[in-house]
Design a protein around this motif. Sequence first.
Motif, PDB file in Angstrom:
ATOM      1  N   ASP A  76      32.943  40.515  39.021  1.00  0.00           N
ATOM      2  CA  ASP A  76      32.058  41.490  39.661  1.00  0.00           C
ATOM      3  C   ASP A  76      32.603  41.762  41.053  1.00  0.00           C
ATOM      4  O   ASP A  76      33.080  40.840  41.709  1.00  0.00           O
ATOM      5  N   ASP A  77      32.548  42.996  41.495  1.00  0.00           N
ATOM      6  CA  ASP A  77      33.064  43.318  42.827  1.00  0.00           C
ATOM      7  C   ASP A  77      32.031  43.098  43.931  1.00  0.00           C
ATOM      8  O   ASP A  77      32.319  43.324  45.100  1.00  0.00           O
ATOM      9  N   ASP A  78      30.855  42.624  43.575  1.00  0.00           N
ATOM     10  CA  ASP A  78      29.802  42.334  44.553  1.00  0.00           C
ATOM     11  C   ASP A  78      29.781  40.826  44.831  1.00  0.00           C
ATOM     12  O   ASP A  78      29.392  40.041  43.959  1.00  0.00           O
TER      13      ASP A  78
ATOM     14  N   ASP B  70      36.647  38.766  42.097  1.00  0.00           N
ATOM     15  CA  ASP B  70      36.037  39.948  42.709  1.00  0.00           C
ATOM     16  C   ASP B  70      36.821  41.226  42.405  1.00  0.00           C
ATOM     17  O   ASP B  70      36.429  42.310  42.825  1.00  0.00           O
ATOM     18  N   LYS B  71      37.903  41.081  41.656  1.00  0.00           N
ATOM     19  CA  LYS B  71      38.701  42.231  41.218  1.00  0.00           C
ATOM     20  C   LYS B  71      39.039  42.057  39.742  1.00  0.00           C
ATOM     21  O   LYS B  71      39.495  41.001  39.311  1.00  0.00           O
ATOM     22  N   ALA B  72      38.844  43.114  38.996  1.00  0.00           N
ATOM     23  CA  ALA B  72      39.161  43.065  37.567  1.00  0.00           C
ATOM     24  C   ALA B  72      40.633  42.763  37.337  1.00  0.00           C
ATOM     25  O   ALA B  72      40.985  42.019  36.408  1.00  0.00           O
TER      26      ALA B  72
ATOM     27  N   GLU C 122      35.094  48.869  41.339  1.00  0.00           N
ATOM     28  CA  GLU C 122      36.123  49.727  41.934  1.00  0.00           C
ATOM     29  C   GLU C 122      37.423  49.612  41.134  1.00  0.00           C
ATOM     30  O   GLU C 122      37.717  48.568  40.572  1.00  0.00           O
ATOM     31  N   ARG C 123      38.188  50.648  41.097  1.00  0.00           N
ATOM     32  CA  ARG C 123      39.537  50.722  40.530  1.00  0.00           C
ATOM     33  C   ARG C 123      39.588  50.519  39.024  1.00  0.00           C
ATOM     34  O   ARG C 123      40.023  51.387  38.304  1.00  0.00           O
ATOM     35  N   VAL C 124      39.215  49.358  38.525  1.00  0.00           N
ATOM     36  CA  VAL C 124      39.242  49.084  37.084  1.00  0.00           C
ATOM     37  C   VAL C 124      37.811  48.790  36.642  1.00  0.00           C
ATOM     38  O   VAL C 124      37.174  47.887  37.175  1.00  0.00           O
ATOM     39  N   THR C 125      37.304  49.542  35.681  1.00  0.00           N
ATOM     40  CA  THR C 125      35.918  49.340  35.236  1.00  0.00           C
ATOM     41  C   THR C 125      35.824  48.195  34.231  1.00  0.00           C
ATOM     42  O   THR C 125      36.824  47.782  33.627  1.00  0.00           O
TER      43      THR C 125
END
Length: 131
Positions: free
Chosen positions: A16-18, A40-42, A64-67
């Motif tokens: 999750d990016d949160d 925090d980044k896919a 962000e960036r990659v869903t």
Amino acid sequence: MRSEKSVGSHVVCLVDDDPLVLNSLRHLLASDGIAARSFDKAETFLAHIEMHRVALVVLDIWMERVTGLEVLARLCVVSPQTRVIVITARDDLAVRAIAMASGPVAFFIKPFSDDRFLAAVHDALDQARSS
């Protein structure tokens, strides 16, 4: 090629990016005796899964960036045995249908019940252990 089997193959991966969501989920799982690793980044998670066996990933859809949908598609190819719990803050019916087509073990809209979430985690880990 993944030749290594991580000792922590039943560590739950959180994507999750949160950072608040990651922290909250990590603490919730720890309170129930479940180890978790946060991403925090896919992209970081996708690199991790190339080298490590992952029993369960809790995956946000809107990042962000990659869903999360892109991560789900990649998981189907690279690690089809990985169980997935989808979480999202937006209940978009089209996105839900696409996500559910990939076969997640559960789908939760934030905020969600801690007890229902933990039950889904335990079910997914039990499935992973028995396969």
